[in-house]
Motif scaffolding. Structure first.
Motif, PDB file in Angstrom:
ATOM      1  N   MET A 114       0.855  -1.171   0.000  1.00 30.01           N
ATOM      2  CA  MET A 114       0.000   0.000   0.000  1.00 30.01           C
ATOM      3  C   MET A 114       0.900   1.233   0.000  1.00 30.01           C
ATOM      4  O   MET A 114       1.791   1.340   0.826  1.00 30.01           O
ATOM      5  CB  MET A 114      -0.912  -0.017   1.231  1.00 30.01           C
ATOM      6  N   THR A 115       0.623   2.132  -0.904  1.00 26.92           N
ATOM      7  CA  THR A 115       1.390   3.372  -0.936  1.00 26.92           C
ATOM      8  C   THR A 115       0.859   4.327   0.120  1.00 26.92           C
ATOM      9  O   THR A 115      -0.245   4.124   0.667  1.00 26.92           O
ATOM     10  CB  THR A 115       1.288   4.052  -2.311  1.00 26.92           C
ATOM     11  N   ARG A 116       1.610   5.380   0.364  1.00 31.24           N
ATOM     12  CA  ARG A 116       1.198   6.390   1.336  1.00 31.24           C
ATOM     13  C   ARG A 116      -0.119   7.030   0.891  1.00 31.24           C
ATOM     14  O   ARG A 116      -1.032   7.218   1.698  1.00 31.24           O
ATOM     15  CB  ARG A 116       2.293   7.446   1.465  1.00 31.24           C
ATOM     16  N   ASP A 117      -0.243   7.351  -0.388  1.00 34.00           N
ATOM     17  CA  ASP A 117      -1.475   7.964  -0.887  1.00 34.00           C
ATOM     18  C   ASP A 117      -2.670   7.030  -0.745  1.00 34.00           C
ATOM     19  O   ASP A 117      -3.773   7.465  -0.397  1.00 34.00           O
ATOM     20  CB  ASP A 117      -1.310   8.381  -2.345  1.00 34.00           C
ATOM     21  N   GLU A 118      -2.464   5.742  -0.982  1.00 36.59           N
ATOM     22  CA  GLU A 118      -3.534   4.769  -0.806  1.00 36.59           C
ATOM     23  C   GLU A 118      -3.942   4.680   0.662  1.00 36.59           C
ATOM     24  O   GLU A 118      -5.128   4.564   0.988  1.00 36.59           O
ATOM     25  CB  GLU A 118      -3.111   3.392  -1.312  1.00 36.59           C
ATOM     26  N   PHE A 119      -2.952   4.760   1.561  1.00 39.63           N
ATOM     27  CA  PHE A 119      -3.246   4.728   2.994  1.00 39.63           C
ATOM     28  C   PHE A 119      -4.071   5.950   3.400  1.00 39.63           C
ATOM     29  O   PHE A 119      -5.065   5.825   4.109  1.00 39.63           O
ATOM     30  CB  PHE A 119      -1.955   4.672   3.816  1.00 39.63           C
ATOM     31  N   VAL A 120      -3.668   7.134   2.935  1.00 42.33           N
ATOM     32  CA  VAL A 120      -4.397   8.359   3.268  1.00 42.33           C
ATOM     33  C   VAL A 120      -5.836   8.272   2.757  1.00 42.33           C
ATOM     34  O   VAL A 120      -6.771   8.638   3.460  1.00 42.33           O
ATOM     35  CB  VAL A 120      -3.664   9.598   2.697  1.00 42.33           C
ATOM     36  N   GLN A 121      -6.013   7.755   1.541  1.00 44.11           N
ATOM     37  CA  GLN A 121      -7.348   7.593   0.984  1.00 44.11           C
ATOM     38  C   GLN A 121      -8.170   6.592   1.808  1.00 44.11           C
ATOM     39  O   GLN A 121      -9.337   6.836   2.123  1.00 44.11           O
ATOM     40  CB  GLN A 121      -7.268   7.138  -0.466  1.00 44.11           C
ATOM     41  N   ALA A 122      -7.559   5.469   2.175  1.00 44.09           N
ATOM     42  CA  ALA A 122      -8.265   4.455   2.969  1.00 44.09           C
ATOM     43  C   ALA A 122      -8.629   5.004   4.352  1.00 44.09           C
ATOM     44  O   ALA A 122      -9.716   4.727   4.873  1.00 44.09           O
ATOM     45  CB  ALA A 122      -7.415   3.198   3.111  1.00 44.09           C
ATOM     46  N   LEU A 123      -7.734   5.790   4.937  1.00 40.99           N
ATOM     47  CA  LEU A 123      -8.011   6.380   6.247  1.00 40.99           C
ATOM     48  C   LEU A 123      -9.202   7.336   6.159  1.00 40.99           C
ATOM     49  O   LEU A 123     -10.087   7.321   7.010  1.00 40.99           O
ATOM     50  CB  LEU A 123      -6.770   7.105   6.774  1.00 40.99           C
ATOM     51  N   GLY A 124      -9.231   8.156   5.116  1.00 39.97           N
ATOM     52  CA  GLY A 124     -10.359   9.063   4.929  1.00 39.97           C
ATOM     53  C   GLY A 124     -11.668   8.314   4.763  1.00 39.97           C
ATOM     54  O   GLY A 124     -12.698   8.692   5.338  1.00 39.97           O
ATOM     55  N   GLN A 125     -11.651   7.240   3.990  1.00 44.39           N
ATOM     56  CA  GLN A 125     -12.851   6.424   3.800  1.00 44.39           C
ATOM     57  C   GLN A 125     -13.286   5.799   5.122  1.00 44.39           C
ATOM     58  O   GLN A 125     -14.465   5.776   5.458  1.00 44.39           O
ATOM     59  CB  GLN A 125     -12.597   5.346   2.761  1.00 44.39           C
ATOM     60  N   SER A 126     -12.313   5.309   5.893  1.00 38.68           N
ATOM     61  CA  SER A 126     -12.623   4.701   7.186  1.00 38.68           C
ATOM     62  C   SER A 126     -13.226   5.730   8.139  1.00 38.68           C
ATOM     63  O   SER A 126     -14.167   5.426   8.871  1.00 38.68           O
ATOM     64  CB  SER A 126     -11.357   4.094   7.791  1.00 38.68           C
ATOM     65  N   ARG A 127     -12.692   6.938   8.126  1.00 37.25           N
ATOM     66  CA  ARG A 127     -13.233   7.994   8.994  1.00 37.25           C
ATOM     67  C   ARG A 127     -14.683   8.287   8.659  1.00 37.25           C
ATOM     68  O   ARG A 127     -15.487   8.551   9.546  1.00 37.25           O
ATOM     69  CB  ARG A 127     -12.406   9.269   8.859  1.00 37.25           C
ATOM     70  N   ARG A 128     -15.025   8.277   7.384  1.00 32.70           N
ATOM     71  CA  ARG A 128     -16.415   8.534   6.981  1.00 32.70           C
ATOM     72  C   ARG A 128     -17.333   7.361   7.334  1.00 32.70           C
ATOM     73  O   ARG A 128     -18.459   7.544   7.771  1.00 32.70           O
ATOM     74  CB  ARG A 128     -16.482   8.820   5.483  1.00 32.70           C
ATOM     75  N   GLN A 129     -16.836   6.149   7.156  1.00 34.23           N
ATOM     76  CA  GLN A 129     -17.659   4.959   7.350  1.00 34.23           C
ATOM     77  C   GLN A 129     -17.776   4.555   8.820  1.00 34.23           C
ATOM     78  O   GLN A 129     -18.829   4.106   9.260  1.00 34.23           O
ATOM     79  CB  GLN A 129     -17.067   3.806   6.553  1.00 34.23           C
ATOM     80  N   TYR A 130     -16.696   4.699   9.592  1.00 31.68           N
ATOM     81  CA  TYR A 130     -16.671   4.240  10.990  1.00 31.68           C
ATOM     82  C   TYR A 130     -16.330   5.399  11.905  1.00 31.68           C
ATOM     83  O   TYR A 130     -15.283   5.435  12.537  1.00 31.68           O
ATOM     84  CB  TYR A 130     -15.641   3.116  11.169  1.00 31.68           C
ATOM     85  N   LYS A 131     -17.232   6.358  11.992  1.00 34.00           N
ATOM     86  CA  LYS A 131     -16.954   7.588  12.744  1.00 34.00           C
ATOM     87  C   LYS A 131     -16.599   7.326  14.203  1.00 34.00           C
ATOM     88  O   LYS A 131     -15.773   8.021  14.772  1.00 34.00           O
ATOM     89  CB  LYS A 131     -18.139   8.536  12.637  1.00 34.00           C
ATOM     90  N   PHE A 132     -17.173   6.304  14.813  1.00 36.50           N
ATOM     91  CA  PHE A 132     -16.886   6.008  16.216  1.00 36.50           C
ATOM     92  C   PHE A 132     -15.411   5.782  16.457  1.00 36.50           C
ATOM     93  O   PHE A 132     -14.856   6.219  17.449  1.00 36.50           O
ATOM     94  CB  PHE A 132     -17.684   4.774  16.670  1.00 36.50           C
ATOM     95  N   TRP A 133     -14.752   5.099  15.532  1.00 39.74           N
ATOM     96  CA  TRP A 133     -13.346   4.751  15.711  1.00 39.74           C
ATOM     97  C   TRP A 133     -12.416   5.940  15.524  1.00 39.74           C
ATOM     98  O   TRP A 133     -11.243   5.872  15.810  1.00 39.74           O
ATOM     99  CB  TRP A 133     -12.936   3.636  14.758  1.00 39.74           C
ATOM    100  N   HIS A 134     -12.950   7.039  15.042  1.00 41.19           N
ATOM    101  CA  HIS A 134     -12.108   8.197  14.749  1.00 41.19           C
ATOM    102  C   HIS A 134     -12.548   9.436  15.528  1.00 41.19           C
ATOM    103  O   HIS A 134     -12.306  10.550  15.100  1.00 41.19           O
ATOM    104  CB  HIS A 134     -12.137   8.487  13.246  1.00 41.19           C
ATOM    105  N   LEU A 135     -13.177   9.255  16.664  1.00 41.02           N
ATOM    106  CA  LEU A 135     -13.660  10.389  17.437  1.00 41.02           C
ATOM    107  C   LEU A 135     -12.545  11.138  18.149  1.00 41.02           C
ATOM    108  O   LEU A 135     -12.637  12.338  18.355  1.00 41.02           O
ATOM    109  CB  LEU A 135     -14.697   9.931  18.482  1.00 41.02           C
TER     110      LEU A 135
END
Length: 67
Positions: free
Chosen positions: A1-22
């Motif tokens: 996974m590249t850094r850009d792919e990680f940043v994109q995945a993190l953003g998607q995770s923040r939108r989908q699983y808001k509890f884990w990113h409070l």
């Protein structure tokens, strides 16, 4: 996974699983912080993890503090 792919995945995770990113992350680690950690542990951290710490620092994931 590249850094850009990680940043994109993190953003998607923040939108989908808001509890884990409070929580807010800590300040990004400085080169000095990382060198002190490596000296204390007697190891050299992988470059990708160093880059992660320099960009995001530590923080909480779920209910656990991570670095």
């Amino acid at each position: 996974m590249t850094r850009d792919e990680f940043v994109q995945a993190l953003g998607q995770s923040r939108r989908q699983y808001k509890f884990w990113h409070l929580s807010q992350p800590t300040e990004p680690a400085t080169e000095s912080d990382i060198e002190r950690l490596e000296s204390t542990l007697g190891i050299r951290l992988p470059l990708q993890y160093r880059m992660f710490l320099e960009r995001y620092g530590g923080g909480e994931f779920g209910l656990s503090i991570v670095y």
